[in-house]
Each structure stands twice: as C-alpha cells, then as structure tokens.
Design a protein around this motif. Structure first.
Motif, PDB file in Angstrom:
ATOM      1  N   SER A   1     -40.575  25.528   7.503  1.00 12.16           N
ATOM      2  CA  SER A   1     -41.446  26.179   6.548  1.00 12.16           C
ATOM      3  C   SER A   1     -42.294  27.349   7.489  1.00 12.16           C
ATOM      4  O   SER A   1     -42.095  27.195   8.594  1.00 12.16           O
ATOM      5  CB  SER A   1     -42.555  25.491   5.961  1.00 12.16           C
ATOM      6  OG  SER A   1     -43.393  24.815   6.942  1.00 12.16           O
TER       7      SER A   1
ATOM      8  N   ARG B   1     -45.423  30.245   7.419  1.00 10.57           N
ATOM      9  CA  ARG B   1     -46.772  30.760   6.528  1.00 10.57           C
ATOM     10  C   ARG B   1     -47.493  31.585   7.389  1.00 10.57           C
ATOM     11  O   ARG B   1     -47.344  31.481   8.498  1.00 10.57           O
ATOM     12  CB  ARG B   1     -47.677  29.656   6.161  1.00 10.57           C
ATOM     13  CG  ARG B   1     -48.178  28.840   7.252  1.00 10.57           C
ATOM     14  CD  ARG B   1     -49.134  27.577   6.866  1.00 10.57           C
ATOM     15  NE  ARG B   1     -49.890  27.068   7.709  1.00 10.57           N
ATOM     16  CZ  ARG B   1     -49.582  25.958   8.417  1.00 10.57           C
ATOM     17  NH1 ARG B   1     -48.193  25.566   8.303  1.00 10.57           N
ATOM     18  NH2 ARG B   1     -50.259  25.453   9.402  1.00 10.57           N
ATOM     19  N   GLN B   2     -47.913  32.462   6.884  1.00 11.88           N
ATOM     20  CA  GLN B   2     -49.003  33.546   7.694  1.00 11.88           C
ATOM     21  C   GLN B   2     -50.174  32.803   8.394  1.00 11.88           C
ATOM     22  O   GLN B   2     -50.528  31.922   7.929  1.00 11.88           O
ATOM     23  CB  GLN B   2     -49.555  34.737   6.780  1.00 11.88           C
ATOM     24  CG  GLN B   2     -49.851  35.974   7.427  1.00 11.88           C
ATOM     25  CD  GLN B   2     -49.102  36.534   8.175  1.00 11.88           C
ATOM     26  OE1 GLN B   2     -47.916  36.938   7.878  1.00 11.88           O
ATOM     27  NE2 GLN B   2     -49.346  36.849   9.649  1.00 11.88           N
TER      28      GLN B   2
ATOM     29  N   SER C   1     -47.547  34.262  12.708  1.00  8.76           N
ATOM     30  CA  SER C   1     -47.072  33.296  11.963  1.00  8.76           C
ATOM     31  C   SER C   1     -47.033  32.023  12.405  1.00  8.76           C
ATOM     32  O   SER C   1     -47.089  31.880  13.482  1.00  8.76           O
ATOM     33  CB  SER C   1     -46.058  33.752  11.348  1.00  8.76           C
ATOM     34  OG  SER C   1     -44.969  33.755  12.162  1.00  8.76           O
TER      35      SER C   1
ATOM     36  N   GLN D   1     -45.074  28.343  11.996  1.00  9.31           N
ATOM     37  CA  GLN D   1     -43.985  27.466  11.403  1.00  9.31           C
ATOM     38  C   GLN D   1     -43.869  26.118  11.708  1.00  9.31           C
ATOM     39  O   GLN D   1     -44.578  25.413  12.405  1.00  9.31           O
ATOM     40  CB  GLN D   1     -42.630  28.136  12.181  1.00  9.31           C
ATOM     41  CG  GLN D   1     -42.237  29.466  12.041  1.00  9.31           C
ATOM     42  CD  GLN D   1     -43.248  30.381  13.054  1.00  9.31           C
ATOM     43  OE1 GLN D   1     -43.538  30.014  14.048  1.00  9.31           O
ATOM     44  NE2 GLN D   1     -43.453  31.522  12.753  1.00  9.31           N
TER      45      GLN D   1
ATOM     46  N   GLN E   1     -37.002  30.814   7.056  1.00 10.12           N
ATOM     47  CA  GLN E   1     -37.195  29.420   6.489  1.00 10.12           C
ATOM     48  C   GLN E   1     -35.763  28.712   6.349  1.00 10.12           C
ATOM     49  O   GLN E   1     -34.750  29.218   5.587  1.00 10.12           O
ATOM     50  CB  GLN E   1     -37.782  29.206   5.140  1.00 10.12           C
ATOM     51  CG  GLN E   1     -38.310  27.803   4.858  1.00 10.12           C
ATOM     52  CD  GLN E   1     -38.915  27.979   3.527  1.00 10.12           C
ATOM     53  OE1 GLN E   1     -39.986  28.714   3.664  1.00 10.12           O
ATOM     54  NE2 GLN E   1     -39.302  26.847   2.815  1.00 10.12           N
TER      55      GLN E   1
END
Length: 297
Positions: free
Chosen positions: A148, A150-151, A159, A161, A187
């Motif tokens: 995954s 995400r910011q 970011s 991960q 991703q």
C-alpha cells in the motif's frame, strides 16, 4: 558530512558547479566522502601506532621488574682462633645491615601488578590493525512487494509504504519519491529495499527500511526493478563481493554514505556497484525501468 565540508573552500564547489552544472554536486559529494574516509583511516593508523608504542614501553617495564638470578656466596670460614658457635646459637647479624623493609616489598609487588595491567590489552591492540571491510556485501538488500502507498500526514514531499519483505509482518517505509512519481502505480509492484538500516522517525512516522531508487538531476525518480520471477524476501547479492551483511548498520560507521557514490545505473540500465550488478541468484539482475547513467539513492 559536516567535517568533510570544512575540507573544501566554497569557491571550489562554486567553480565545480559552474563547470559541470548537472553532475557537479554529485562529484563534490564524492570528493567529500573520500576525504572523510581518508581522515578516518589516518586517525585509525595513528591510534595503532600509539598502541604499539605502549606495548614496547610495557615490555621494557616488565623486563626491568624481572627478578635477577640469585648470587652464590662463598661458604664462610671459621677463624682458627675462634671457637665454633655452640649448637642452637643464632648467627649474629651485622649491625650495619639494614633490616628488610615491608614497604619495599609492597612497592615492588604493586609495580609488577601495574605492569601486568598495562601489558594485558595487547591482544586488543593487534585487532585494531584489521580494518573492517567497507563494501556492498555489508548491505542487507532484499526484494519487497509494495502492499500500500499513502501520503505522509505531515508533508507532501514524503509518502508512506507498507512493504512485504518475506517476514511475518510488512515493514513501514517512509520515502521521498518526488512529486513526479505516480504513487498509485507503485501499489503491488516489486522493489529493492535496504533492510538493515536503523529504524528512525521521519516527521513522526517510524521508517523500518529504505526503498532504493534512481534519479536524474531534473528530479525524475524511478524505483529499481527486481528481475522477473523474484519474490519478497529474495536476497540481492554481488558476485565479486561475497559475505554476510551486518545485522544493523551503525550510523557512526557511515557505511551507507561511503558506499552510495559507487551505486550507479549504467548505460544499459543495470543497477551495479563498482561495475558488479545487483543480482538475484538464478533470476537475473535488477534494473531501472527507463533511466540510464544515473545515481542510486
């Protein structure tokens, strides 16, 4: 790099950037890194010389404290005109002979003990002569799958991960992939991770590994791609640099900083260290998707 920065005059850096705007900063970092390595090596050699000097002095001190061989005194002759001493009588001690001093005995004993303590670290001093290797085999590089993306909650430049590296639980990784990187595409893709870095907080989020990517001077960034057929947890090795990686890279040894200038993507897009490719045994070499002749960070 603060110590290395003091070794170079600012005008030198400015001149280098003027001559080569694209790679000037990278060349300057390379010079700084090697200057720092030279300084640390000189300090280590000076320490070894001091240890050897101490060993010589201790050896001299022990030699001077060694007991001298006993002297054999000739048997005393009894004068003819004196009768022999009766049985059980004690021999007279000359009045001018000083009595043995217990203080002298303790002083000799304490000096001998001090000499032993100084000579004892000799094995440690010899071990300093063997410098630890600084090559890519000390890096624990593995294949990971990005589960995954995400910011980062506190900054747009980073970011977060979640990455599977073949362990019981995924690792959290905070990275600076740049604004041009499409995070949605990442991703589910495979990547190369440095797994024996010390965990640290980056703007409040703990990062447990480092994603290896390559980038150009115009901030175009790509993740290194493992060969087809790779699975999470596969080790990445180097044919010319065998050996087991460190359990954890110590920050004071600056192993990553010393090795990074020699981590490059060549003209064929292959990731390599000193001309030796990043290899997953039996599966192939790691590559950059599209970039060539660029640095790995």
């Amino acid at each position: 790099m603060d110590n290395a920065d003091n070794l170079f005059h600012p005008s030198l850096a400015a001149a280098l950037m003027k001559l080569d705007p694209e790679d000037g900063e990278q060349i300057m970092e390379y010079f700084k890194t090697h200057a720092l390595l030279t300084r640390e090596k000189a300090l280590l050699q000076a320490s070894v010389r001091d240890q050897k000097k101490l060993l010589v002095e201790n050896a001299k001190a022990l030699f001077s404290l060694a007991p001298s061989p006993p002297t054999v005194n000739p048997a005393p002759t009894t004068p003819v005109d004196q009768p022999p001493s009766p049985a059980g009588a004690t021999a007279a001690v000359p009045s001018n002979a000083p009595p043995p001093s217990s203080h002298d005995h303790r002083d000799r004993h304490s000096r001998r003990r001090r000499g032993d303590r100084k000579a004892r670290p000799s094995s440690d001093s010899f071990s300093l002569e063997v410098e630890p290797r600084v090559d890519v085999s000390r890096l624990d590089l593995r294949v990971g799958r990005i589960l995954s993306v995400r910011q980062h909650p506190l900054t747009d430049a980073m970011s977060v991960q979640e990455v599977d590296v073949g362990e019981n639980a995924p690792r959290t990784v905070v990275s600076k992939l740049g604004v041009k990187t499409n995070q949605v595409v990442l991703q589910g893709s495979l990547a190369v991770l440095l797994c024996n870095v010390k965990s640290c907080k980056l703007r409040g989020v703990v990062s447990q590994a480092r994603l290896l990517c390559c980038s150009t001077s115009d901030d175009h960034t790509e993740l290194l791609t493992p060969p087809t057929g790779s699975t999470p947890g596969d080790r990445i090795t180097f044919l010319n640099y065998p050996g087991d990686p460190d359990r954890e890279l110590q920050s004071k040894q600056r192993v990553w900083e010393l090795l990074q200038p020699d981590l490059q993507v060549d003209s064929k897009g292959v990731a390599n260290y000193m001309g030796c490719g990043f290899e997953v045994k039996g599966k192939g070499l790691c590559r950059a998707p599209t970039l060539t002749n660029c640095a790995i960070r």
